[in-house]
Design a protein around this motif. Structure first.
Motif, PDB file in Angstrom:
ATOM      1  N   PRO A 207      47.499  39.203  44.783  1.00  0.00           N
ATOM      2  CA  PRO A 207      48.372  40.369  45.010  1.00  0.00           C
ATOM      3  C   PRO A 207      49.193  40.704  43.769  1.00  0.00           C
ATOM      4  O   PRO A 207      49.648  39.803  43.053  1.00  0.00           O
ATOM      5  CB  PRO A 207      49.294  39.906  46.149  1.00  0.00           C
ATOM      6  N   ASN A 208      49.374  41.987  43.542  1.00  0.00           N
ATOM      7  CA  ASN A 208      50.156  42.489  42.399  1.00  0.00           C
ATOM      8  C   ASN A 208      49.667  41.962  41.057  1.00  0.00           C
ATOM      9  O   ASN A 208      50.441  41.858  40.109  1.00  0.00           O
ATOM     10  CB  ASN A 208      51.646  42.145  42.562  1.00  0.00           C
ATOM     11  N   ASN A 209      48.405  41.604  41.008  1.00  0.00           N
ATOM     12  CA  ASN A 209      47.805  41.100  39.753  1.00  0.00           C
ATOM     13  C   ASN A 209      48.538  39.888  39.184  1.00  0.00           C
ATOM     14  O   ASN A 209      48.560  39.691  37.973  1.00  0.00           O
ATOM     15  CB  ASN A 209      47.749  42.187  38.678  1.00  0.00           C
ATOM     16  N   ARG A 210      49.140  39.100  40.060  1.00  0.00           N
ATOM     17  CA  ARG A 210      49.780  37.886  39.538  1.00  0.00           C
ATOM     18  C   ARG A 210      48.691  36.937  39.013  1.00  0.00           C
ATOM     19  O   ARG A 210      47.508  37.081  39.337  1.00  0.00           O
ATOM     20  CB  ARG A 210      50.621  37.208  40.628  1.00  0.00           C
ATOM     21  N   ASP A 211      49.128  35.962  38.211  1.00  0.00           N
ATOM     22  CA  ASP A 211      48.165  34.990  37.687  1.00  0.00           C
ATOM     23  C   ASP A 211      47.596  34.153  38.836  1.00  0.00           C
ATOM     24  O   ASP A 211      48.328  33.772  39.746  1.00  0.00           O
ATOM     25  CB  ASP A 211      48.853  34.039  36.702  1.00  0.00           C
ATOM     26  N   PRO A 212      46.317  33.830  38.752  1.00  0.00           N
ATOM     27  CA  PRO A 212      45.754  32.904  39.750  1.00  0.00           C
ATOM     28  C   PRO A 212      46.409  31.541  39.585  1.00  0.00           C
ATOM     29  O   PRO A 212      46.762  31.155  38.480  1.00  0.00           O
ATOM     30  CB  PRO A 212      44.281  32.801  39.351  1.00  0.00           C
ATOM     31  N   ASN A 213      46.553  30.817  40.684  1.00  0.00           N
ATOM     32  CA  ASN A 213      47.060  29.456  40.518  1.00  0.00           C
ATOM     33  C   ASN A 213      45.894  28.461  40.546  1.00  0.00           C
ATOM     34  O   ASN A 213      44.768  28.804  40.931  1.00  0.00           O
ATOM     35  CB  ASN A 213      48.169  29.118  41.528  1.00  0.00           C
ATOM     36  N   ASN A 214      46.183  27.249  40.139  1.00  0.00           N
ATOM     37  CA  ASN A 214      45.112  26.257  39.993  1.00  0.00           C
ATOM     38  C   ASN A 214      44.407  25.945  41.299  1.00  0.00           C
ATOM     39  O   ASN A 214      43.201  25.731  41.321  1.00  0.00           O
ATOM     40  CB  ASN A 214      45.673  24.966  39.390  1.00  0.00           C
ATOM     41  N   ASP A 215      45.161  25.911  42.403  1.00  0.00           N
ATOM     42  CA  ASP A 215      44.528  25.603  43.698  1.00  0.00           C
ATOM     43  C   ASP A 215      43.519  26.686  44.063  1.00  0.00           C
ATOM     44  O   ASP A 215      42.421  26.399  44.538  1.00  0.00           O
ATOM     45  CB  ASP A 215      45.590  25.487  44.795  1.00  0.00           C
ATOM     46  N   GLU A 216      43.918  27.937  43.834  1.00  0.00           N
ATOM     47  CA  GLU A 216      42.994  29.039  44.153  1.00  0.00           C
ATOM     48  C   GLU A 216      41.730  28.933  43.290  1.00  0.00           C
ATOM     49  O   GLU A 216      40.604  29.097  43.787  1.00  0.00           O
ATOM     50  CB  GLU A 216      43.683  30.381  43.901  1.00  0.00           C
TER      51      GLU A 216
END
Ligand code: SF4
Length: 311
Positions: A207-216
């Motif tokens: 959402p909102n082009n936030r950075d992907p996190n490692n878990d994702e």
């Protein structure tokens, strides 16, 4: 004061539009032209002097873009046919070695869950599985999944971090402004986009082009592994800091130091680090040493290695 700001903003927008005027995605030498047209020529074009635009483009075409001696030498590495990815060969942790001595020589990275049971895999099945996937919370906010697009026998796979808004709407990676910039760059370097496969680590938009996190990224990566296992590319180009750090190693230096170099990656396929096109469109400069200039060196180095690697 407020008026001054608004003038500055409007001239900034105009400059970006002018650059795109000079470089339609269909033009194979467009990126070269962009890099060659001096800023003052762009200013004249901004004044509406169409004939000067033509002169500037002619001038740019006539110039030799950048002397070879300026091209940063890439790490020597044999791009032999990759060992096909086998789910059983992927372990939760994997040691990777780094091609260039000035970068740390080896890193252990937390990798992936082992993949099993995909002997009869197919792209159709992967797309079905991605469409049904609820492994992370992004399934709740996505409009469409964005599996990847291109030649399923590609020698080169381009990998970014995650889809953006345009990609989410269309279900196709790299179709927004950044994607159009990438199209221009790869065409200018002499690649035929139809020969490449393009995808992201994440198959759904954060959402909102936030950075992907490692878990994702960790839970989504098996889809990318399955794609790579079917494509069997000879090389990967990894776009941007986040994607590079994930596939090359979390303790690596930033993209400004990684770019233009070959690495081993978690996929066991030679991987070339490059800027993400969204970073490039934030910088209008084409000066020597600017991100766009560096990208031009890198894409040409990648093309040279691509050509060397045979069929
Ligand atoms: S981002 Fe990947 S893991 Fe998360 S829901 Fe989408 S397909 Fe599944």
């Amino acid at each position: 004061m407020a008026r001054k700001k608004s003038e500055e903003e409007s001239s900034e927008i105009e400059a970006v539009d002018l650059i795109s005027l000079l470089s339609t995605p269909e033009t194979t030498d467009s990126y070269e032209i962009e890099l060659s047209v001096p800023e003052q020529d762009l200013d004249l074009i901004a004044l509406g002097k169409e004939e000067l635009r033509e002169e500037a483009v002619k001038l740019a075409k006539a110039k030799t873009l950048l002397p070879n001696k300026e091209v940063r030498p890439i790490a020597s590495q044999t791009l032999s046919s990759p060992t096909p990815l086998r789910p059983s060969s992927i372990t939760p942790t994997q040691t990777i070695s780094i091609a260039k001595p000035k970068v740390t020589s080896s890193k252990t990275i937390n990798c992936l869950d082992a993949l099993q049971g995909y002997e009869n895999d197919s792209f159709e099945q992967i797309i079905k599985d991605i469409s049904a996937c609820q492994r992370c919370g992004l399934c709740k906010t996505r409009k469409n999944v964005v599996p990847g697009i291109g030649n399923t026998k590609a020698k080169l796979v381009l990998i970014g971090e995650a889809p953006g808004a345009d990609e989410d709407i269309q279900g196709i990676p790299f179709v927004g402004k950044a994607g159009q910039h990438l199209d221009k760059i790869i065409a200018a370097a002499g690649f035929n986009k139809k020969d490449l496969y393009i995808c992201n680590i994440l198959k759904c938009r954060p959402p909102n082009n936030r950075d992907p996190n490692n878990d994702e990224m960790r839970v989504c990566t098996p889809f990318l592994q399955r794609q790579l296992a079917l494509i069997k590319p000879k090389m990967i180009a990894c776009l941007g800091n986040i994607a590079c750090h994930y596939v090359i190693g979390p303790s690596m230096p930033g993209i400004t130091r990684l770019r233009g170099q070959w690495f081993d990656s978690i996929f066991g396929i030679p991987t070339f680090a490059m800027y993400h096109p969204s970073y490039l469109i934030r910088s209008a400069s084409r000066e020597k040493g600017s991100p766009n200039w560096q990208m031009w060196q890198d894409i040409r180095a990648l093309k040279a290695k691509y050509d060397e690697s045979g069929k």
